[in-house]
Design an enzyme around this catalytic site. Structure first.
Site, PDB file in Angstrom:
ATOM      1  NE  ARG A  77     -69.503  28.764 -21.706  1.00 51.35           N
ATOM      2  CZ  ARG A  77     -69.065  28.583 -22.961  1.00 51.35           C
ATOM      3  NH1 ARG A  77     -69.491  29.336 -23.957  1.00 51.35           N
ATOM      4  NH2 ARG A  77     -68.216  27.600 -23.243  1.00 51.35           N
ATOM      5  CD  GLU A 130     -76.459  28.249 -23.916  1.00 48.72           C
ATOM      6  OE1 GLU A 130     -75.959  27.200 -24.378  1.00 48.72           O
ATOM      7  OE2 GLU A 130     -75.935  29.376 -24.050  1.00 48.72           O
ATOM      8  CG  HIS A 164     -73.945  28.458 -27.407  1.00 46.71           C
ATOM      9  ND1 HIS A 164     -73.838  28.198 -26.071  1.00 46.71           N
ATOM     10  CD2 HIS A 164     -72.678  28.753 -27.806  1.00 46.71           C
ATOM     11  CE1 HIS A 164     -72.581  28.314 -25.675  1.00 46.71           C
ATOM     12  NE2 HIS A 164     -71.848  28.655 -26.726  1.00 46.71           N
TER      13      HIS A 164
HETATM   14  C1  DGY Z   1     -66.955  27.719 -26.724  1.00 52.73           C
HETATM   15  O1  DGY Z   1     -66.086  27.181 -27.417  1.00 52.73           O
HETATM   16  O2  DGY Z   1     -66.771  27.996 -25.535  1.00 52.73           O
HETATM   17  C2  DGY Z   1     -68.252  28.066 -27.396  1.00 52.73           C
HETATM   18  O3  DGY Z   1     -69.204  28.504 -26.534  1.00 52.73           O
HETATM   19  C3  DGY Z   1     -68.767  26.940 -28.282  1.00 52.73           C
HETATM   20  O4  DGY Z   1     -67.919  26.842 -29.347  1.00 52.73           O
END
Ligand code: DGY
Length: 327
Positions: free
Chosen positions: A239, A268, A286
């Site tokens: 993240r 984002e 992402h």
């Molecule tokens: C998640 O699953 O947390 C990713 O960031 C997106 O697939």
């Protein structure tokens, strides 16, 4: 009997929608963009279940707008978009999508690692610009990977997969995080558990695999980036807010670290000013879980979770199973 009503906040692979349609009346956001807050609230109102994305904020305001909600399925493994204690307080089960995206995300972390170490994007750009003068001994010299030290920050499923993939490169693996030592990392990979400061100063490549929470927000900042080797690279597929992005831009520009490979960002879809002009950063939108099998697996798992919540069965990957026993 009136059919159960489900809202899906954005198009997901057909397999998941088909599974939901076998049992429910399903409405889907028809546009390929996240819903605004107002749209999320009005379109979810009156639904029995909602299948949403990491871009949807699921909090008290959302639960107030959907009073009959029987379950919420997140189409992501990360769930920092959800106020889980609030869902639990209200007795609403919530699920995520672990496992099905582990390999894909670890593969993308490796893609970033290799791309930034070997300057793949810069080199590609030169080829496309038509300015490559032909082979030269001093062009695009990159960093070695084999035999180097890989620092895993967050030794969960994806961190373990990332470490396992390092075997072909004969790397030393060190790690930080987790409440207990990781048996998988230590027994299978001979990895060493270090303090955060030790990991920062010893790693040639650091790969972040932590959830976002108040303890991990801005874990990487001006001070901690300065503790990394000037030859080291930072990879983030977890993240964005785990890294202070403005501090990272400065560290990249001043060569406090050698480079970064990022798939996730603090705000984002925006990036911190200046990140886009750092030649030593490889930037992806992402796409960590973005393979056919992984995204289909996420759709099927999210659908199974939601159906189970609505039908009073145990969802395969519920984040607050304590609410189930109270139903
Ligand atoms: C998640 O699953 O947390 C990713 O960031 C997106 O697939």
């Amino acid at each position: 009997m009136t059919p159960l009503k489900v809202y899906v906040t954005r198009m997901i692979p057909d397999e998941g929608l088909a599974r939901l349609r076998e049992r429910c009346e399903v409405s889907v956001n028809p546009e390929d963009r996240p819903l605004t807050r107002a749209e999320l609230l009005t379109r979810s109102a009156g639904m029995d279940g909602v299948l949403g994305l990491l871009t949807d904020r699921i909090d008290a305001g959302f639960f107030d707008a959907v009073p009959g909600l029987k379950g919420y399925a997140n189409y992501a493994v990360g769930y920092d978009n959800i106020d889980l204690p609030e869902a639990t307080r209200r007795g609403i089960p919530v699920s995520n999508t672990p496992d099905v995206l582990t390999q894909a995300t670890a593969e993308l972390a490796w893609t970033l690692l290799l791309a930034v170490a070997r300057r793949v994007v810069e080199s590609d750009r030169v080829m496309r610009s038509g300015t490559w003068p032909g082979w030269g001994p001093l062009q695009f010299i990159g960093a070695d990977v084999s035999g180097k030290t890989l620092g895993i920050v967050g030794p969960g499923r994806i961190g373990q997969a990332m470490a396992r993939m390092s075997k072909g490169f004969g790397m030393r693996v060190v790690y930080w995080g987790g409440r207990q030592p990781s048996r998988v990392l230590e027994d299978e990979m001979g990895a060493e558990r270090l303090s955060f400061a030790e990991l920062l100063s010893q790693s040639d490549f650091i790969s972040v695999h932590l959830p976002l929470n108040p303890e991990t927000r801005h874990l990487f900042n001006a001070d901690t980036l300065r503790m990394m080797k000037p030859t080291a690279f930072l990879i983030n597929t977890a993240r964005g807010p785990v890294i202070d992005e403005a501090d990272l831009v400065e560290a990249l520009n001043k060569r406090i670290i050698a480079g970064a490979g990022l798939d996730v960002y603090e705000a984002e879809p925006k990036m911190a000013p200046g990140l886009d002009t750092c030649p030593n950063a490889v930037l992806l939108p992402h796409v960590g879980s973005g393979t056919h099998s992984s995204r289909t697996g996420m759709a099927l798992l999210a659908a199974e979770n939601l159906l189970a919540m609505l039908e009073g069965r145990t969802p395969p990957t519920c984040l607050n199973p304590e609410v189930l026993s109270k139903k």
